[in-house]
Design a protein around this motif. Sequence first.
Motif, PDB file in Angstrom:
ATOM      1  N   ILE A 111       2.177   9.606   9.586  1.00  0.00           N
ATOM      2  CA  ILE A 111       1.612  10.741   8.861  1.00  0.00           C
ATOM      3  C   ILE A 111       0.088  10.774   8.908  1.00  0.00           C
ATOM      4  CG2 ILE A 111       3.589  11.011   7.324  1.00  0.00           C
ATOM      5  CD1 ILE A 111       2.039   9.470   5.193  1.00  0.00           C
ATOM      6  N   GLY A 112      -0.530   9.782   9.523  1.00  0.00           N
ATOM      7  CA  GLY A 112      -1.982   9.808   9.615  1.00  0.00           C
ATOM      8  C   GLY A 112      -2.512   8.722  10.523  1.00  0.00           C
ATOM      9  N   ARG A 113      -3.612   9.026  11.184  1.00  0.00           N
ATOM     10  CA  ARG A 113      -4.246   8.044  12.073  1.00  0.00           C
ATOM     11  C   ARG A 113      -5.713   8.409  12.216  1.00  0.00           C
ATOM     12  NH1 ARG A 113      -1.623   7.999  17.648  1.00  0.00           N
ATOM     13  NH2 ARG A 113      -0.317   6.311  16.873  1.00  0.00           N
ATOM     14  N   ALA A 114      -6.583   7.414  12.131  1.00  0.00           N
ATOM     15  CA  ALA A 114      -8.014   7.656  12.324  1.00  0.00           C
ATOM     16  C   ALA A 114      -8.662   6.385  12.846  1.00  0.00           C
ATOM     17  CB  ALA A 114      -8.682   8.097  11.020  1.00  0.00           C
ATOM     18  N   GLU A 115      -9.763   6.557  13.555  1.00  0.00           N
ATOM     19  CA  GLU A 115     -10.469   5.409  14.107  1.00  0.00           C
ATOM     20  C   GLU A 115     -11.962   5.661  14.067  1.00  0.00           C
ATOM     21  OE1 GLU A 115     -10.794   3.183  18.427  1.00  0.00           O
ATOM     22  OE2 GLU A 115      -8.811   3.711  17.657  1.00  0.00           O
ATOM     23  N   ALA A 116     -12.694   4.671  13.589  1.00  0.00           N
ATOM     24  CA  ALA A 116     -14.147   4.712  13.602  1.00  0.00           C
ATOM     25  C   ALA A 116     -14.626   3.620  14.556  1.00  0.00           C
ATOM     26  CB  ALA A 116     -14.704   4.508  12.192  1.00  0.00           C
ATOM     27  N   LYS A 117     -15.903   3.312  14.516  1.00  0.00           N
ATOM     28  CA  LYS A 117     -16.456   2.380  15.493  1.00  0.00           C
ATOM     29  C   LYS A 117     -15.854   0.982  15.374  1.00  0.00           C
ATOM     30  CE  LYS A 117     -20.828   0.743  17.434  1.00  0.00           C
ATOM     31  NZ  LYS A 117     -22.306   0.782  17.338  1.00  0.00           N
ATOM     32  N   HIS A 118     -15.658   0.507  14.152  1.00  0.00           N
ATOM     33  CA  HIS A 118     -15.216  -0.869  13.980  1.00  0.00           C
ATOM     34  C   HIS A 118     -13.895  -1.017  13.237  1.00  0.00           C
ATOM     35  CE1 HIS A 118     -18.950  -2.345  15.610  1.00  0.00           C
ATOM     36  NE2 HIS A 118     -19.636  -1.656  14.728  1.00  0.00           N
ATOM     37  N   VAL A 119     -13.248   0.081  12.877  1.00  0.00           N
ATOM     38  CA  VAL A 119     -12.002  -0.021  12.128  1.00  0.00           C
ATOM     39  C   VAL A 119     -11.087   1.148  12.470  1.00  0.00           C
ATOM     40  CG1 VAL A 119     -12.838   1.282  10.121  1.00  0.00           C
ATOM     41  CG2 VAL A 119     -11.014  -0.415   9.827  1.00  0.00           C
ATOM     42  N   SER A 120      -9.788   0.897  12.419  1.00  0.00           N
ATOM     43  CA  SER A 120      -8.811   1.957  12.627  1.00  0.00           C
ATOM     44  C   SER A 120      -7.695   1.789  11.605  1.00  0.00           C
ATOM     45  CB  SER A 120      -8.227   1.912  14.045  1.00  0.00           C
ATOM     46  OG  SER A 120      -7.410   0.763  14.202  1.00  0.00           O
ATOM     47  N   PHE A 121      -6.978   2.875  11.356  1.00  0.00           N
ATOM     48  CA  PHE A 121      -5.834   2.752  10.465  1.00  0.00           C
ATOM     49  C   PHE A 121      -4.752   3.734  10.887  1.00  0.00           C
ATOM     50  CE2 PHE A 121      -7.419   6.535   8.364  1.00  0.00           C
ATOM     51  CZ  PHE A 121      -6.269   7.127   7.860  1.00  0.00           C
ATOM     52  N   GLU A 122      -3.516   3.387  10.517  1.00  0.00           N
ATOM     53  CA  GLU A 122      -2.377   4.275  10.684  1.00  0.00           C
ATOM     54  C   GLU A 122      -1.603   4.276   9.373  1.00  0.00           C
ATOM     55  OE1 GLU A 122      -1.110   4.294  15.351  1.00  0.00           O
ATOM     56  OE2 GLU A 122      -0.418   2.597  14.139  1.00  0.00           O
ATOM     57  N   SER A 123      -1.143   5.442   8.965  1.00  0.00           N
ATOM     58  CA  SER A 123      -0.364   5.542   7.732  1.00  0.00           C
ATOM     59  C   SER A 123       1.030   6.064   8.062  1.00  0.00           C
ATOM     60  CB  SER A 123      -1.062   6.458   6.721  1.00  0.00           C
ATOM     61  OG  SER A 123      -1.351   7.722   7.290  1.00  0.00           O
ATOM     62  N   PHE A 124       2.021   5.543   7.347  1.00  0.00           N
ATOM     63  CA  PHE A 124       3.409   5.874   7.620  1.00  0.00           C
ATOM     64  C   PHE A 124       4.150   6.187   6.328  1.00  0.00           C
ATOM     65  CE2 PHE A 124       1.971   2.993  10.901  1.00  0.00           C
ATOM     66  CZ  PHE A 124       2.454   3.545  12.076  1.00  0.00           C
ATOM     67  N   SER A 125       5.079   7.104   6.442  1.00  0.00           N
ATOM     68  CA  SER A 125       6.045   7.346   5.375  1.00  0.00           C
ATOM     69  C   SER A 125       7.315   6.613   5.781  1.00  0.00           C
ATOM     70  CB  SER A 125       6.316   8.853   5.233  1.00  0.00           C
ATOM     71  OG  SER A 125       7.359   9.081   4.313  1.00  0.00           O
ATOM     72  N   VAL A 126       7.764   5.694   4.944  1.00  0.00           N
ATOM     73  CA  VAL A 126       8.877   4.819   5.289  1.00  0.00           C
ATOM     74  C   VAL A 126      10.046   5.067   4.336  1.00  0.00           C
ATOM     75  CG1 VAL A 126       9.608   2.425   5.631  1.00  0.00           C
ATOM     76  CG2 VAL A 126       7.233   3.080   6.065  1.00  0.00           C
ATOM     77  N   THR A 127      11.230   5.122   4.884  1.00  0.00           N
ATOM     78  CA  THR A 127      12.441   5.254   4.075  1.00  0.00           C
ATOM     79  C   THR A 127      13.424   4.156   4.458  1.00  0.00           C
ATOM     80  OG1 THR A 127      12.210   7.648   3.859  1.00  0.00           O
ATOM     81  CG2 THR A 127      14.382   6.719   3.435  1.00  0.00           C
ATOM     82  N   LEU A 128      13.886   3.416   3.461  1.00  0.00           N
ATOM     83  CA  LEU A 128      14.888   2.378   3.659  1.00  0.00           C
ATOM     84  C   LEU A 128      16.179   2.816   2.992  1.00  0.00           C
ATOM     85  CD1 LEU A 128      12.768  -0.770   2.697  1.00  0.00           C
ATOM     86  CD2 LEU A 128      13.031   0.244   4.949  1.00  0.00           C
ATOM     87  N   GLU A 129      17.295   2.558   3.643  1.00  0.00           N
ATOM     88  CA  GLU A 129      18.600   2.884   3.079  1.00  0.00           C
ATOM     89  C   GLU A 129      19.471   1.638   3.081  1.00  0.00           C
ATOM     90  OE1 GLU A 129      20.137   5.998   5.458  1.00  0.00           O
ATOM     91  OE2 GLU A 129      18.551   7.437   4.956  1.00  0.00           O
ATOM     92  N   GLY A 130      20.095   1.350   1.931  1.00  0.00           N
ATOM     93  CA  GLY A 130      20.922   0.172   1.805  1.00  0.00           C
ATOM     94  C   GLY A 130      22.282   0.340   2.457  1.00  0.00           C
ATOM     95  N   PRO A 131      23.025  -0.744   2.630  1.00  0.00           N
ATOM     96  CA  PRO A 131      22.618  -2.085   2.220  1.00  0.00           C
ATOM     97  C   PRO A 131      21.589  -2.670   3.183  1.00  0.00           C
ATOM     98  CG  PRO A 131      24.722  -2.177   3.342  1.00  0.00           C
ATOM     99  CD  PRO A 131      24.392  -0.715   3.190  1.00  0.00           C
ATOM    100  N   LEU A 132      20.728  -3.523   2.669  1.00  0.00           N
ATOM    101  CA  LEU A 132      19.655  -4.109   3.466  1.00  0.00           C
ATOM    102  C   LEU A 132      20.182  -5.337   4.202  1.00  0.00           C
ATOM    103  CD1 LEU A 132      16.632  -3.987   4.162  1.00  0.00           C
ATOM    104  CD2 LEU A 132      16.203  -5.480   2.213  1.00  0.00           C
ATOM    105  N   ASP A 133      20.355  -5.201   5.516  1.00  0.00           N
ATOM    106  CA  ASP A 133      20.799  -6.335   6.320  1.00  0.00           C
ATOM    107  C   ASP A 133      19.681  -7.349   6.462  1.00  0.00           C
ATOM    108  OD1 ASP A 133      23.203  -5.053   6.688  1.00  0.00           O
ATOM    109  OD2 ASP A 133      22.618  -4.159   8.604  1.00  0.00           O
ATOM    110  N   GLU A 134      20.052  -8.555   6.834  1.00  0.00           N
ATOM    111  CA  GLU A 134      19.039  -9.586   7.073  1.00  0.00           C
ATOM    112  C   GLU A 134      18.196  -9.183   8.273  1.00  0.00           C
ATOM    113  OE1 GLU A 134      18.721 -14.398   7.994  1.00  0.00           O
ATOM    114  OE2 GLU A 134      20.650 -13.453   7.524  1.00  0.00           O
ATOM    115  N   ARG A 135      16.899  -9.189   8.120  1.00  0.00           N
ATOM    116  CA  ARG A 135      16.018  -8.794   9.205  1.00  0.00           C
ATOM    117  C   ARG A 135      14.742  -9.629   9.122  1.00  0.00           C
ATOM    118  NH1 ARG A 135      15.637  -3.864  10.108  1.00  0.00           N
ATOM    119  NH2 ARG A 135      13.494  -3.697  10.775  1.00  0.00           N
TER     120      ARG A 135
END
Length: 202
Positions: A111-135
Amino acid sequence: MEDSSVLSTEKPPLDHLVGSAVKTHRALAGLTLAELSQRSGVSTAMISKIERGQVSASLATLEALAGGISVPLINFFAGTVERTDVSFVAAGEGVTVQRLGTGFGHSYKLIGRAEAKHVSFESFSVTLEGPLDERPLYQHQGVEFIHVTAGEMVYGCGEAAYHMRPGDSLSFDSNATHGPLELKTDTVSFVTVVAKAVSGDN
């Protein structure tokens, strides 16, 4: 006042951009080099060279890696297009970069990404659905921020575990092992932001 509309920055080579994308998506999928090698049929040595931008991977090889990670091939080329340090994503939109499993759903939407000279970031919308297997837990360079928007889960970070509810946030050094340990509700949604240092060589 200086004209800041045009920046004279040299773009990293294509091999570096693609390699960085492969590494990012492998980390998001929680895969080691060996695991991705087994899934894709590409040797660990070759994957390592691709991620470091040391070789020009063929489309067939990149397609095999994309299949092993379960992401569209085009995701590896997202960083090759010209972009500014501003991104806007309307509500409900974004780029789905991962969706795994049938009984267990684990989806990331960029949902978002930006980069400057010395730093970058990425943002995510995450959805988890059970049951949660071992990972496997995640571990990568940078710092991370998580904000729960719906549902409840136990999230592990280093040696600690946090019971997170809607409105709760967690910030941490992502070099520490981290990841969801238990879902307290059938579905959990959260926003995560991953920031990392960018080499100032270019």
